[in-house]
Design a protein around this motif. Structure first.
Motif, PDB file in Angstrom:
ATOM      1  N   ARG A  88      39.075 -38.457 -45.110  1.00  0.00           N
ATOM      2  CA  ARG A  88      38.364 -36.810 -45.511  1.00  0.00           C
ATOM      3  C   ARG A  88      37.475 -37.446 -47.376  1.00  0.00           C
ATOM      4  N   ASP A  89      36.689 -36.673 -47.383  1.00  0.00           N
ATOM      5  CA  ASP A  89      35.939 -36.411 -48.928  1.00  0.00           C
ATOM      6  C   ASP A  89      36.858 -35.210 -49.948  1.00  0.00           C
ATOM      7  N   SER A  90      37.006 -35.404 -51.378  1.00  0.00           N
ATOM      8  CA  SER A  90      38.182 -34.503 -51.668  1.00  0.00           C
ATOM      9  C   SER A  90      37.189 -32.684 -52.016  1.00  0.00           C
ATOM     10  N   ASP A  91      35.900 -32.453 -51.420  1.00  0.00           N
ATOM     11  CA  ASP A  91      35.755 -31.901 -50.800  1.00  0.00           C
ATOM     12  C   ASP A  91      35.928 -31.351 -50.199  1.00  0.00           C
ATOM     13  N   GLN A 138      28.270 -47.914 -49.911  1.00  0.00           N
ATOM     14  CA  GLN A 138      28.427 -46.436 -49.295  1.00  0.00           C
ATOM     15  C   GLN A 138      29.302 -46.062 -51.083  1.00  0.00           C
ATOM     16  N   PRO A 139      28.472 -45.209 -51.431  1.00  0.00           N
ATOM     17  CA  PRO A 139      29.284 -44.355 -51.882  1.00  0.00           C
ATOM     18  C   PRO A 139      31.045 -44.474 -51.976  1.00  0.00           C
ATOM     19  N   ALA A 140      31.560 -44.700 -53.387  1.00  0.00           N
ATOM     20  CA  ALA A 140      33.122 -44.609 -53.074  1.00  0.00           C
ATOM     21  C   ALA A 140      34.196 -43.195 -52.636  1.00  0.00           C
ATOM     22  N   LEU A 141      34.446 -42.941 -51.539  1.00  0.00           N
ATOM     23  CA  LEU A 141      34.773 -41.268 -51.005  1.00  0.00           C
ATOM     24  C   LEU A 141      35.735 -41.385 -51.871  1.00  0.00           C
ATOM     25  N   ARG A 142      36.222 -40.262 -52.451  1.00  0.00           N
ATOM     26  CA  ARG A 142      37.446 -40.083 -52.976  1.00  0.00           C
ATOM     27  C   ARG A 142      38.706 -39.406 -51.911  1.00  0.00           C
ATOM     28  N   LEU A 143      39.513 -40.638 -51.224  1.00  0.00           N
ATOM     29  CA  LEU A 143      40.140 -40.019 -49.851  1.00  0.00           C
ATOM     30  C   LEU A 143      41.075 -39.123 -49.891  1.00  0.00           C
ATOM     31  N   SER A 144      41.319 -38.698 -49.397  1.00  0.00           N
ATOM     32  CA  SER A 144      42.552 -37.454 -49.543  1.00  0.00           C
ATOM     33  C   SER A 144      43.455 -37.985 -49.320  1.00  0.00           C
ATOM     34  N   PRO A 158      52.157 -38.247 -54.049  1.00  0.00           N
ATOM     35  CA  PRO A 158      50.530 -38.432 -52.943  1.00  0.00           C
ATOM     36  C   PRO A 158      49.999 -39.683 -52.936  1.00  0.00           C
ATOM     37  N   ARG A 159      49.483 -40.280 -51.660  1.00  0.00           N
ATOM     38  CA  ARG A 159      48.752 -41.171 -51.682  1.00  0.00           C
ATOM     39  C   ARG A 159      48.032 -40.973 -50.343  1.00  0.00           C
ATOM     40  N   HIS A 160      47.019 -42.446 -50.868  1.00  0.00           N
ATOM     41  CA  HIS A 160      45.395 -41.780 -49.591  1.00  0.00           C
ATOM     42  C   HIS A 160      45.596 -42.477 -48.512  1.00  0.00           C
ATOM     43  N   LEU A 161      45.078 -41.559 -47.753  1.00  0.00           N
ATOM     44  CA  LEU A 161      44.624 -42.210 -46.406  1.00  0.00           C
ATOM     45  C   LEU A 161      43.867 -41.856 -45.110  1.00  0.00           C
ATOM     46  N   ASP A 162      44.194 -42.411 -44.271  1.00  0.00           N
ATOM     47  CA  ASP A 162      42.852 -42.152 -43.236  1.00  0.00           C
ATOM     48  C   ASP A 162      43.028 -41.709 -41.664  1.00  0.00           C
ATOM     49  N   LEU A 163      42.426 -41.913 -40.917  1.00  0.00           N
ATOM     50  CA  LEU A 163      42.941 -41.298 -39.359  1.00  0.00           C
ATOM     51  C   LEU A 163      42.117 -41.813 -38.330  1.00  0.00           C
ATOM     52  N   ARG A 164      43.084 -43.314 -37.508  1.00  0.00           N
ATOM     53  CA  ARG A 164      41.485 -43.183 -36.542  1.00  0.00           C
ATOM     54  C   ARG A 164      42.674 -43.012 -35.052  1.00  0.00           C
ATOM     55  N   PRO A 165      41.385 -41.780 -34.776  1.00  0.00           N
ATOM     56  CA  PRO A 165      41.894 -41.131 -32.883  1.00  0.00           C
ATOM     57  C   PRO A 165      40.950 -42.526 -32.316  1.00  0.00           C
ATOM     58  N   PHE A 166      41.467 -42.252 -30.847  1.00  0.00           N
ATOM     59  CA  PHE A 166      41.609 -43.002 -30.454  1.00  0.00           C
ATOM     60  C   PHE A 166      40.596 -42.033 -28.308  1.00  0.00           C
ATOM     61  N   ILE A 167      39.552 -43.030 -28.265  1.00  0.00           N
ATOM     62  CA  ILE A 167      38.801 -42.156 -27.477  1.00  0.00           C
ATOM     63  C   ILE A 167      38.122 -42.941 -25.962  1.00  0.00           C
ATOM     64  N   LEU A 168      38.049 -42.478 -25.409  1.00  0.00           N
ATOM     65  CA  LEU A 168      38.357 -43.340 -24.084  1.00  0.00           C
ATOM     66  C   LEU A 168      37.320 -42.624 -23.106  1.00  0.00           C
ATOM     67  N   LEU A 183      43.311 -47.282 -52.473  1.00  0.00           N
ATOM     68  CA  LEU A 183      42.508 -47.314 -50.871  1.00  0.00           C
ATOM     69  C   LEU A 183      42.002 -48.077 -49.347  1.00  0.00           C
ATOM     70  N   VAL A 184      43.122 -49.163 -49.616  1.00  0.00           N
ATOM     71  CA  VAL A 184      43.741 -50.414 -48.384  1.00  0.00           C
ATOM     72  C   VAL A 184      44.249 -49.717 -47.902  1.00  0.00           C
ATOM     73  N   VAL A 185      44.066 -49.412 -47.010  1.00  0.00           N
ATOM     74  CA  VAL A 185      45.247 -48.735 -45.709  1.00  0.00           C
ATOM     75  C   VAL A 185      45.225 -49.953 -44.309  1.00  0.00           C
ATOM     76  N   ASN A 186      45.175 -50.576 -44.745  1.00  0.00           N
ATOM     77  CA  ASN A 186      45.020 -51.934 -43.107  1.00  0.00           C
ATOM     78  C   ASN A 186      46.179 -52.537 -43.302  1.00  0.00           C
ATOM     79  N   SER A 187      47.067 -51.990 -42.320  1.00  0.00           N
ATOM     80  CA  SER A 187      48.371 -53.132 -42.050  1.00  0.00           C
ATOM     81  C   SER A 187      48.726 -54.467 -42.983  1.00  0.00           C
TER      82      SER A 187
END
Lengths: 483, 305
Positions: free
Chosen positions: A156-159, A412-418, A430-440, A462-466
């Motif tokens: 999610r970007d800042s807007d 890609q332009p660097a997004l301002r991650l939510s 506050p810490r930056h995050l992303d979301l990985r849903p799974f689709i079957l 901005l690096v969320v990889n475990s």
């Protein structure tokens, strides 16, 4: 000291729970109010409970370093990330639309290639793709579906706009952690589940099994499903074992399987050979069958491709589906959706500049410091340049890499991650995050309620990889009246 | 159940048992030698002979003294059956079959290896050896108990028991063989051989039971019969074979594998220890070992292929 939401300030970023200092977003109000009512000691005790629960349950991921495999406890933040169900329904529809279109695209590529004939996608893109497998041309998997399991990364970007950052179609991982995160949260924050309607996530293994059975080529009453793992040295072994156990399927390694003279696949058991109908494979294409791909692969099964091509076994995901898991192909997804479904994409892509186009490459090279540059075919956050956090030397290095192999890079332009509030030592920051849903996708299409939220535990990162120090949170899709 | 998992579980159990047995062997032999007068013809080198690793041993070491033998049996990485190698093999097999093992069992195997590697140097000189070996034996037994008490007694556990009992039967035949080779005078009831056979009983933790059951003095024929044929002693060859037969009968497609077990069991029953001298006893034991390895081969053919 208790949490003071007035002093919590995400700054220029969109925060998932707090709209302006002191004010929580509607679906998160129960949660933030409860958090404020807790003393620091209480929160620390719950945090410790969570850590113990994770160790007890043996939730680990494997890091390979210094020639040793280390099982690390799964990093977890106890404060959930909350999304309203109304917003989620849109995202869910967008993800279904995307995967359905991608599957039609893959199927087209291995048959008539109409999309290329019609000039929507240049032929060179496929000719140079690392994921295209000529061995798959002409195959007709059940339901025309190639990518049965997809993990799409959303940011999610800042807007406040939610973008799809990438679609992982090869062997996406993380879903077991989504389920374990919920289990842990239920243990440590039970009172919150009483006052919120939170969509459950633990039916995923049932849905996965349902999907796998729906692609079984056999008409047997009880088709045999197996999960094929590269073995204990793989970083996602925990997940392979978890999914096999929750589906009641056998967890097999390549050496457990064989293809007999009749071109069916069998597993070697103490009862003798037992036919396998569906294989959820967690190894890469090139290791699947030493007779067809890498001859030195000891992970795969000789003859597996033969059995699959004859329609005697289903493979999920199908070999060759990685052709659509390519960051240059990604940039065409809105066109792909329009072409096959005659619809506009419900979820936007992040604006993407292809380096094989001279003009777009110029733009990337001129703006390296404000862009994220990614190789087309890597995952796990490896081999990328995060412009705003890069050194001049790293930028020079990427300038050279891009010029020598432009097809392999996108910018890609660097997004301002939510961000979301995260418990850090004794404060909430506050810490930056992303979301990985799974689709079957099999006979039907299904999306998890939420997904795996990954959070960068270091301030500003901005690096969320475990594999690179990221953590995770439980993700709540909340259906509170008026929320 | 997958053949690979069955194979790993079986080997894990064998290696745990082999670890314990090796520790017992070195421990009791040490005490036996203390009891024997100087110049007695038996010495430390009998242990590599008995464990079937004499060729490797004499290749590595010129002097077959206590120091070298103990080092070879416990710590030597070139000896596939050394205590440290057995522990490592148990751990590796356990690690790759964790899906059927109780989590705690895996942790204990891990700790066993950590302990052994950290303390192995204490075990080489005589002073620290007893404490080290006793600790190893206890940890192995704890593991055996943990598996019995927490693992589902299904096919996977059958393979644990088969592995453990086959390894046990094998070790018991080897211990009887040491006895045969150490015998000075089969008719010398009160002489040195009492020490030898007493110590063989101790190796197999059977001295106290033997005393209770047999009461009379420690005599060669009685001890041999007790160790090979007793129905109740957990380490007697007969008892181990009965256990194996029970487990195998539980498994699918067992017909071919029951055969060599029953053959070995009959052979054990037919032995008449009172009629044997040192040479013929050694030959009997040899035939039993051939029978045990036939069982092992058939198990592999039936379930692990």
């Amino acid at each position: 000291m208790t949490i003071d939401w007035k002093s919590y300030d995400p700054g220029e970023f969109y925060d998932e729970l707090i709209s302006t200092p002191g004010y929580a977003r509607a679906p998160a109000r129960n949660l933030t109010a409860w958090l404020r009512s807790q003393s620091d000691e209480d929160l620390q005790a719950r945090k410790l409970d969570a850590e113990l629960a994770i160790i007890d349950k043996g939730v680990t991921f494997t890091v390979y370093s210094d020639g040793e495999n280390i099982d690390r406890a799964w990093p977890f933040d106890i404060i959930p990330r909350v999304m309203p169900i109304r917003e989620w329904r849109n995202i869910e529809a967008g993800l279904k639309q995307r995967l359905q279109a991608l599957n039609l695209f893959i199927d087209d590529l291995y048959h008539e290639q109409k999309i290329i004939g019609d000039g929507v996608i240049p032929a060179s893109l496929i000719a140079e793709s690392k994921g295209f497998r000529k061995e798959c041309i002409g195959i007709k998997p059940a339901h025309q579906v190639w990518a049965h399991i997809c993990g799409s990364d959303l940011v999610r970007d800042s807007d406040g706009t939610v973008y799809v950052l990438e679609d992982n179609l090869r062997v996406p991982s993380g879903v077991s952690y989504m389920i374990e995160n919920r289990e842990v949260t239920k243990r440590i924050l039970p009172e919150l589940f009483e006052n919120n309607t939170i969509m459950p996530v633990d039916n995923y293994p049932d849905k996965l099994l349902e999907m796998l059975l729906s692609i079984s080529p056999s008409r047997r009453k009880h088709p045999e499903v197996a999960v094929l793992t590269p073995g204990i040295y793989n970083s996602a072994y925990f997940e392979h074992a978890f999914l096999a156990r929750s589906m009641g399927a056998e967890l097999v390694e390549g050496a457990d399987l064989m293809v007999d003279k009749d071109d069916y696949v069998y597993m070697k058991t103490i009862n003798g050979l037992a036919r396998v109908d569906v294989i959820y494979r967690r190894i890469d294409d090139l290791f699947l069958d030493p007779e067809v791909f890498l001859p030195e692969s000891a992970l795969g099964v000789p003859g597996l491709m033969r059995a699959w091509r004859k329609g005697n076994v289903a493979l999920a995901n199908a070999p060759g589906c990685g052709v659509a898991d390519d960051k240059v192909v990604y940039s065409y997804v809105p066109d792909i959706i329009r072409y096959y479904l005659d619809e506009d994409a419900l979820l936007p892509n992040v604006p993407t500049y292809r380096c094989n186009d001279a003009k777009e490459r110029e733009h990337v090279l001129a703006n390296l410091a404000s862009m994220v540059v990614k190789p087309a075919n890597e995952s796990g956050g490896y081999g990328m340049l995060v412009g705003p956090q890069s050194t001049a030397r790293e930028r020079e290095e990427f300038r050279r890499l891009i010029s020598s192999n432009p097809r392999n890079y996108i910018g890609q332009p660097a997004l301002r991650l939510s961000t979301a509030p995260t418990l850090c030592d004794h404060t909430v920051e506050p810490r930056h995050l992303d979301l990985r849903p799974f689709i079957l996708q099999g006979a039907e299409t299904y999306v998890t309620a939420g997904g795996l939220t990954r959070v960068a535990m270091k301030s500003g990162s901005l690096v969320v990889n475990s594999s690179q120090g990221g953590g995770s949170k439980d993700t709540w899709i909340v259906d509170n009246e008026g929320g | 159940m997958l053949s690979r998992v069955a194979r790993r579980i079986y080997w894990m159990a064998r290696y745990i048992e082999r670890t314990e047995n090796t520790a017992r062997l070195v421990n009791t032999y040490h005490f036996l030698l203390l009891d024997l007068p100087r110049g007695t013809r038996i010495g430390w080198e009998i242990l590599p002979v008995i464990t079937g690793s004499y060729a490797v041993f004499s290749e590595q070491y010129q002097r077959h003294d206590e120091r070298n033998t103990v080092k070879f049996l416990l710590a030597d990485s070139t000896n596939p059956g050394s205590l440290l190698n057995s522990i490592a093999a148990a751990r590796e097999n356990g690690r790759t079959s964790r899906e059927v093992l109780p989590g705690q069992a895996w942790e204990q195997i891990n700790e066993l290896q950590l302990y052994a590697n950290a303390r192995i140097n204490d075990a080489l000189p005589r002073r620290g050896r007893f404490e080290f070996l006793t600790e190893i034996i206890q940890r192995c037994q704890q593991l055996t108990g943990l598996l019995a008490g927490t693992m589902s007694h299904d096919h996977a556990y059958d393979f644990v028991r088969i592995g453990r009992n086959l390894e046990r039967a094998d070790m018991t035949t080897r211990v009887v063989d040491i006895g045969a080779m150490s015998m000075q005078n089969p008719d010398d009831v009160g002489g040195l051989d009492v020490h030898v056979w007493t110590s063989m009983l101790r190796t197999l933790n059977a001295y106290q039971m033997y005393r209770k059951d047999i009461q009379l003095g420690v005599q060669c024929a009685d001890v041999v019969s007790y160790l090979l044929q007793n129905d109740y002693l957990p380490r007697s060859v007969a008892h181990c074979l009965d256990q194996i037969e029970e487990c195998i009968g539980d498994l699918p497609r067992h017909q071919n594998t029951l055969k060599p077990v029953r053959e070995a069991r009959h052979r054990v029953s037919r032995i008449k220890p009172e009629k044997l001298d040192a040479v013929s006893l050694h030959m009997e034991v040899d035939r039993l070992q051939v029978g045990i390895s036939a069982i092992h081969n058939q198990i592999g053919k039936t379930w692990f292929a």
